[in-house]
Design an enzyme around this catalytic site. Structure first.
Site, short mmCIF file in Angstrom:
data_model
loop_
_atom_site.label_atom_id
_atom_site.label_comp_id
_atom_site.label_asym_id
_atom_site.label_seq_id
_atom_site.Cartn_x
_atom_site.Cartn_y
_atom_site.Cartn_z
N TYR A 1 11.38 -38.60 -29.80
CA TYR A 1 11.70 -39.97 -29.31
C TYR A 1 13.14 -40.18 -30.10
O TYR A 1 13.64 -39.79 -30.97
CB TYR A 1 10.88 -41.22 -29.65
CG TYR A 1 9.55 -40.69 -29.37
CD1 TYR A 1 9.10 -40.81 -28.14
CD2 TYR A 1 8.53 -40.66 -30.39
CE1 TYR A 1 7.83 -40.36 -27.61
CE2 TYR A 1 7.25 -40.54 -30.08
CZ TYR A 1 6.93 -40.32 -28.70
OH TYR A 1 5.41 -40.00 -28.30
N GLU B 1 -1.02 -31.01 -31.00
CA GLU B 1 0.23 -30.01 -30.59
C GLU B 1 0.56 -29.27 -31.88
O GLU B 1 0.95 -28.11 -31.65
CB GLU B 1 1.70 -31.13 -30.70
CG GLU B 1 1.76 -31.69 -29.41
CD GLU B 1 1.03 -33.12 -29.65
OE1 GLU B 1 1.06 -33.96 -28.52
OE2 GLU B 1 0.21 -33.51 -30.47
N ASP C 1 21.84 -42.03 -21.73
CA ASP C 1 20.41 -41.60 -21.61
C ASP C 1 20.37 -40.53 -20.56
O ASP C 1 21.49 -39.85 -20.13
CB ASP C 1 19.44 -42.69 -21.06
CG ASP C 1 18.05 -42.37 -21.13
OD1 ASP C 1 17.66 -42.12 -22.28
OD2 ASP C 1 17.34 -42.46 -20.10
#
Length: 502
Positions: free
Chosen positions: A175, A235, A284
């Protein structure tokens, strides 16, 4: 030599795919401008040895080509990624084997899981130096400001680790974090991500959510974190499956979380549910500035551990091509067998880089009955969480190369009647960063059936496609050298020869 960022840097340098920059550079806009030019041309990774305002060297563009991503995963060719996907597909949704060979295949996959079990390092390199409390100063990191309209400096390639407060299963995600103060950052994430579920559960239980952010990890672990795994699998296990051996983990110093033991640095902190701060605007992946978010969760970091002489690994988002787009292209190959298991009629699929990695998908199917293209599109949207945000799905026949834009556009124009073959699904949950929708977080999806039509999809006779005479084609193959053309390269022509501009 352990699997870590340093080994990958050494590999890149040995293959002429890393350039060291000795000149001092500014992390405010300058580094991103340099890296962006190299990304656009498929250039090498960059190691900036002197970053203004920080003593840490900085690596960027490490995963800037699909080739380098394959190297990070111990492979040489993109086609090998699909073999990995077949193994993951068996584990993603295991089915009872019907033949001996299927039983052997499943057994081999399960043995891979056994080998992939992570281990614990008691003296992890990532904790060679430990800073606590007031010693933590995030401003000393070479955090980038990428675009002139960005609100602040950001950390973009750290693995954020959280844990489900109820069952203890960890989640690992990537993130964007924006620096807020000496020891705080805000996080930008989507509502479907695992960490957001953990924060909601923590809030319901009246607890803080523990967070660890590992920076400068083995790129293979980054790829594992980006892979769509079932919510009840870790993960870390997938990273071990990618590597063929278990990942080395370390127990954090101040939070009950585990992180890659050979990370360059680890930030440890907590999120108090309801404690927020403004975040953004920031450039972004859509190719525009994301909006200012007044309610971004605030992370308070109280511990920072790192290796001696740590290396800072980073990247940035924006209009393609960027590193995240190269990762999406590589993962496309891994996803394919998983998707085939979920939607058996799919022969192949492709997520074009120009479609921001996941906004448009092209599926090819082995069409057997009317309405099958629509069924495949609907199944695709629900197959994996990542695909729920795909705006456009184009379905073509199995004879079409989904990676050839000219073939796909030809199908759109020769096999589609928009009145009959286009369907819209209104008011679906949507990517909140996509500002093109009328309502934030809610938008439509479009499916396009570009397959050959069969009754009762159409009452008109479908025309036969133009194909060369097989006998004449074989004759020309035999006589090619006789024509004096043996020296010509018959690879697909550069699209610019036909008027396309890049």
């Amino acid at each position: 030599m352990p699997r870590d960022l340093r080994r990958f840097i050494a590999l890149l340098e040995s293959r002429g795919q890393l350039r060291r920059i000795p000149a001092e550079v500014d992390p405010d806009l300058e580094i991103a401008e340099i890296a962006d030019r190299l990304l656009a041309s498929g250039g090498p990774a960059l190691l900036f040895e002197r970053v203004k305002g920080s003593r840490l060297p900085l690596v960027i563009n490490a995963l800037g080509t699909v080739e380098r991503i394959c190297w990070a995963m111990g492979m040489e060719q993109p086609q090998e990624l699909e073999s990995l996907g077949k193994k993951l597909a068996l584990l993603y949704q295991p089915r009872p084997p019907k033949t001996f060979s299927q039983a052997v295949e499943l057994g081999q996959a399960l043995f891979s899981v056994f080998k992939a079990k992570p281990s614990r390092d008691l003296l992890p390199p990532c904790q060679q130096v430990v800073l606590r409390g007031e010693e933590v100063d995030l401003g000393q990191l070479p955090l980038l400001r990428v675009y002139p309209g960005d609100a602040g400096r950001v950390l973009t390639l750290g693995l954020m680790v959280t844990k489900d407060p109820e069952n203890g299963i960890p989640n690992v995600g990537v993130y964007r974090l924006q620096l807020q103060s000496r020891n705080t950052m805000t996080v930008q994430w989507l509502s479907v991500r695992g960490a957001t579920r953990h924060l909601r559960k923590a809030a319901a239980l009246g607890r803080k959510l523990e967070v660890a952010v590992a920076v400068g990890v083995d790129p293979l672990v980054i790829m594992a974190a980006a892979t769509p795994v079932p919510v009840d699998l870790s993960e870390w296990l997938f990273a071990g499956l990618y590597a063929g051996e278990g990942l080395h983990l370390a127990q954090c110093k101040t939070v009950d979380l585990q992180v890659p033991a050979h990370a360059e640095m680890v930030l440890e902190g907590t999120i108090t549910p309801g404690e927020v701060a403004p975040d953004g605007p920031a450039g972004d992946h859509i190719g525009y500035y994301g909006p200012r978010n007044e309610q971004a969760p605030l992370i308070r970091f109280h511990c920072l551990t790192h290796r001696r002489d740590p290396i800072y690994l980073t990247t940035f988002s924006g209009k393609p091509p960027k590193e995240n787009d190269m990762m999406a292209l590589a993962l496309n190959r891994v996803y394919t067998p998983i998707l085939r298991q979920q939607v058996p009629e799919i022969v192949d699929f492709f997520l074009p880089m120009e479609a921001l990695g996941y906004k448009a998908a092209i599926l090819s199917i082995d069409k057997a009955y009317p309405g099958q293209a629509r069924r495949a599109a609907l199944a695709f949207w629900s197959a994996l969480p990542q695909f729920s945000y795909t705006k456009f799905v184009i379905v073509v026949d199995k004879d079409i190369n989904v990676r050839d834009p000219r073939a796909v556009v030809w199908c759109l124009c020769s096999r589609v009647d928009p009145q009959r073959d286009v369907f819209i699904l209104p008011d679906n949950p949507f990517d909140s960063l996509d500002f093109a929708t009328e309502k934030r977080g809610l938008g439509g999806k479009m499916g396009i059936d570009a397959t050959t039509k069969i009754p009762p999809e159409t009452d008109s006779p479908w025309r036969d496609p133009l194909t060369p005479d097989p006998a004449v084609a074989e004759l020309v193959n035999r006589r090619w050298a006789e024509y004096g053309l043996a020296d010509l390269n018959l690879q697909p022509a550069d699209p610019r020869l036909f008027g396309y501009e890049f």
